[in-house]
Write an enzyme that holds these catalytic residues in place. Structure first.
Site, short mmCIF file in Angstrom:
data_model
loop_
_atom_site.label_atom_id
_atom_site.label_comp_id
_atom_site.label_asym_id
_atom_site.label_seq_id
_atom_site.Cartn_x
_atom_site.Cartn_y
_atom_site.Cartn_z
N GLU A 1 -102.86 -54.29 57.03
CA GLU A 1 -104.32 -53.46 57.20
C GLU A 1 -104.67 -53.33 58.78
OE1 GLU A 1 -106.49 -52.80 54.70
OE2 GLU A 1 -105.56 -53.91 53.16
N GLY B 1 -104.10 -55.95 61.91
CA GLY B 1 -104.20 -55.77 63.53
C GLY B 1 -103.85 -54.39 63.64
N THR C 1 -98.27 -52.98 65.94
CA THR C 1 -97.78 -54.33 65.53
C THR C 1 -97.29 -54.36 64.16
OG1 THR C 1 -99.60 -55.02 67.00
CG2 THR C 1 -98.36 -56.83 65.67
N GLU D 1 -107.08 -44.42 68.62
CA GLU D 1 -107.78 -45.64 68.39
C GLU D 1 -108.43 -46.25 69.67
OE1 GLU D 1 -106.74 -49.16 66.54
OE2 GLU D 1 -108.49 -49.07 65.22
N CYS E 1 -112.53 -52.14 62.81
CA CYS E 1 -111.85 -51.18 62.21
C CYS E 1 -112.48 -50.01 61.47
CB CYS E 1 -110.67 -51.63 61.60
SG CYS E 1 -111.38 -52.69 60.20
#
Ligand code: NDP
Length: 481
Positions: free
Chosen positions: A248, A226, A230, A384, A282
């Site tokens: 990840e 995520g 987080t 991002e 991602c």
């Protein structure tokens, strides 16, 4: 309206609190199902079920575990169409993408780990004629698996499959934004005869269910995919409890194009690496660096083709982009277009919401967006965005583009286009990222290590890396004389 249920101890259950969350179809903007708003009581029940199931599941011979997992894989394949339609409805992605990428990969994840476990051997270290060491790898116990919304079933099964293959039991939480295929998977697990309690799926919010899994004292291992924020919160809670962690996280991947590239292949794949899944992967290459001598040529050709990409009903075979996952995500992505303009960027195409007709009028569609004229260190090129937005930047030398490419806090993947093999190796060596694709993108061999450096994560998934993570090694040393 369909009501999703938790999957605990082999049964489909209502949440303790009997509360539900609305689940939206991003392509229409309408609520179409209800998700359990579970809490720590549901996580407790799931953890108890997993603890009870653990001794017999971990003691079951590998080939029996493997056979059950192969059955799950086959059932996913058998239900390909149904699962692909469900994934598209939940996430907004084109059905064609779910059918060719998401769901086949979910089946492969189960098949790959069902068979990997049969070939997984542990090490032995001989100390000449003094002693011999051998490593015993045992499952950890109950694994907590938490996954995001962008590739829902694909990433959910990428964690669950190695966890249960290596003998653990699992308490898992899919993203509450895209829970449907995880729910359908629970039905398939029942059909495949997975013993009760081996996999438990608790639906609900991250700050309730995710946080309860992370903090639970009987869950010694957390596998999370995520956002970086987080991930940091999970690490903050889990680290003092000495939990094993695999994180990840986000990415802001460079796509570096040298003048000696195969131009047509580069353009074709760059359309994919920029806008597949509406740019919500991602691994997408959102910063495109182009060697100056071909910058204008690339820009003209690329923008022309981007304008032709159809944004439309995810069920239409010719829709190349569907809806982004939620209204708030659409607003976040579009806010970055404003930031880019404030930073001096020029929008070459897109940059706006797309309004479709009829039942899709309230869906969350964004035109694929290309921006130029920004510096490598501005917010647009450092943060991002996770949507269909890419920037174009020229460069002159290898040294210069390496500085640009390595300048973000992230280090997940990098893409490189060149026909010069020596340069390709040199650049791959100097790029700060966990994955480098040369003259390709998203070409995956499930045996390879997968993960990022810097703020893109800790640890690696894939192949035996995941089996290492989901087991605890013990060294046994025997003196020979
Ligand atoms: P989030 O970090 O918001 O959520 C991921 C999961 O964590 C969700 O299930 C979420 O639940 C849950 N969660 C949220 N808060 C907590 C908490 N305090 N404790 C435990 N769990 C929690 O990410 P997104 O779902 O928005 O996914 C997008 C992100 O994922 C992007 O940054 C992307 O780069 C990254 N990603 C990384 C990949 C990789 O392999 N490196 C692959 C794919 C995506 P809820 O949905 O309720 O918030």
């Amino acid at each position: 309206m369909q009501t999703i249920k938790n999957y605990i101890n082999g049964e489909l259950l209502e949440p303790f609190g009997k509360q539900y969350i609305d689940n939206y179809n991003p392509s229409t903007g309408k609520v179409y199902s209800l998700i359990p708003d579970s809490d720590e009581r549901d996580v407790e029940l799931a953890t108890k079920a997993a603890l009870i199931a653990f001794p017999s599941w971990s003691a079951m011979p590998k080939d029996e575990r493997s056979r059950i997992m192969v059955r799950i894989s086959e059932l996913i394949e058998k239900n390909l169409d149904r699962l692909a339609i469900a994934e598209s409805m939940d996430n907004g992605k084109p059905i064609s993408l779910a059918k060719t990428v998401d769901i086949p990969r979910a089946a492969s994840n189960f098949y790959f780990y069902a068979t990997s476990i049969l070939h997984y051997a542990s090490e032995s270290h001989a100390m000449e004629d003094t002693a011999i060491n051998y490593t015993v790898r045992t499952p950890v116990g109950v694994a907590g698996c938490i996954s995001p919304w962008n590739l829902p079933l694909y990433l959910f099964t990428w964690k669950i499959a190695p966890a249960i293959a290596s003998g653990n039991c699992v308490v898992a939480k899919p993203s509450e934004i895209t829970p449907m295929t995880a729910f359908l998977l629970s039905e398939l697990c029942i059909e495949a005869g997975l013993p009760k309690g081996v996999l438990n799926i608790v639906h609900g919010y991250g700050h309730k269910v995710g946080a309860a899994i992370t903090a639970h004292p009987k869950i010694p291992l957390i596998s999370f995919t995520g956002g970086t924020k987080t991930g940091a919160e999970i690490a903050r809670v889990a680290a003092p409890m000495f939990k094993k962690l695999s994180l990840e996280l986000g990415g802001k991947n460079p796509n570096i194009i040298f003048a000696d590239c195969d131009f047509e292949k580069t353009i074709r794949t760059t359309l994919q690496s920029s806008f597949a899944n509406q740019g919500q992967i991602c691994l997408c290459g959102s910063r495109i660096f182009i060697e100056r001598s071909i910058y204008e040529k690339f820009k003209i050709e690329f923008v022309e083709r981007v304008k032709k990409l159809k944004v439309g009903n995810p069920a239409d075979a010719d829709s190349k982009l569907g809806a982004v996952v939620s209204k708030s995500h659409m607003e976040k992505v579009l806010s970055y277009v404003d930031i880019a303009k404030q930073e001096g960027g020029t929008v070459l195409c897109g940059g706006n919401q797309v309004k479709l007709d009829g039942e899709f009028a309230d869906g969350y569609y964004i035109a694929p967006t290309v921006i130029e004229g920004l510096t490598y260190d501005c917010r647009t090129n450092q943060e991002e965005i996770f949507g269909p937005v890419v920037t174009l930047m020229p460069f002159d030398t290898e040294e210069e583009v390496l500085v640009y490419a390595n300048s973000t806090q992230y280090g997940l993947a990098a893409i490189l286009w060149t026909e010069n093999l020596t340069r390709a190796h040199r650049m791959a060596n100097n790029l700060h990222s966990g994955i480098v694709w040369i003259n390709c993108w998203l070409l995956r061999d499930l045996r390879t290590p997968f993960g990022g450096v810097k703020s893109s994560g800790v640890g690696r998934e894939g192949g035996f890396e995941a089996l290492h993570f989901f087991t605890e090694p013990k060294n046994v040393c025997i003196k020979l004389k």
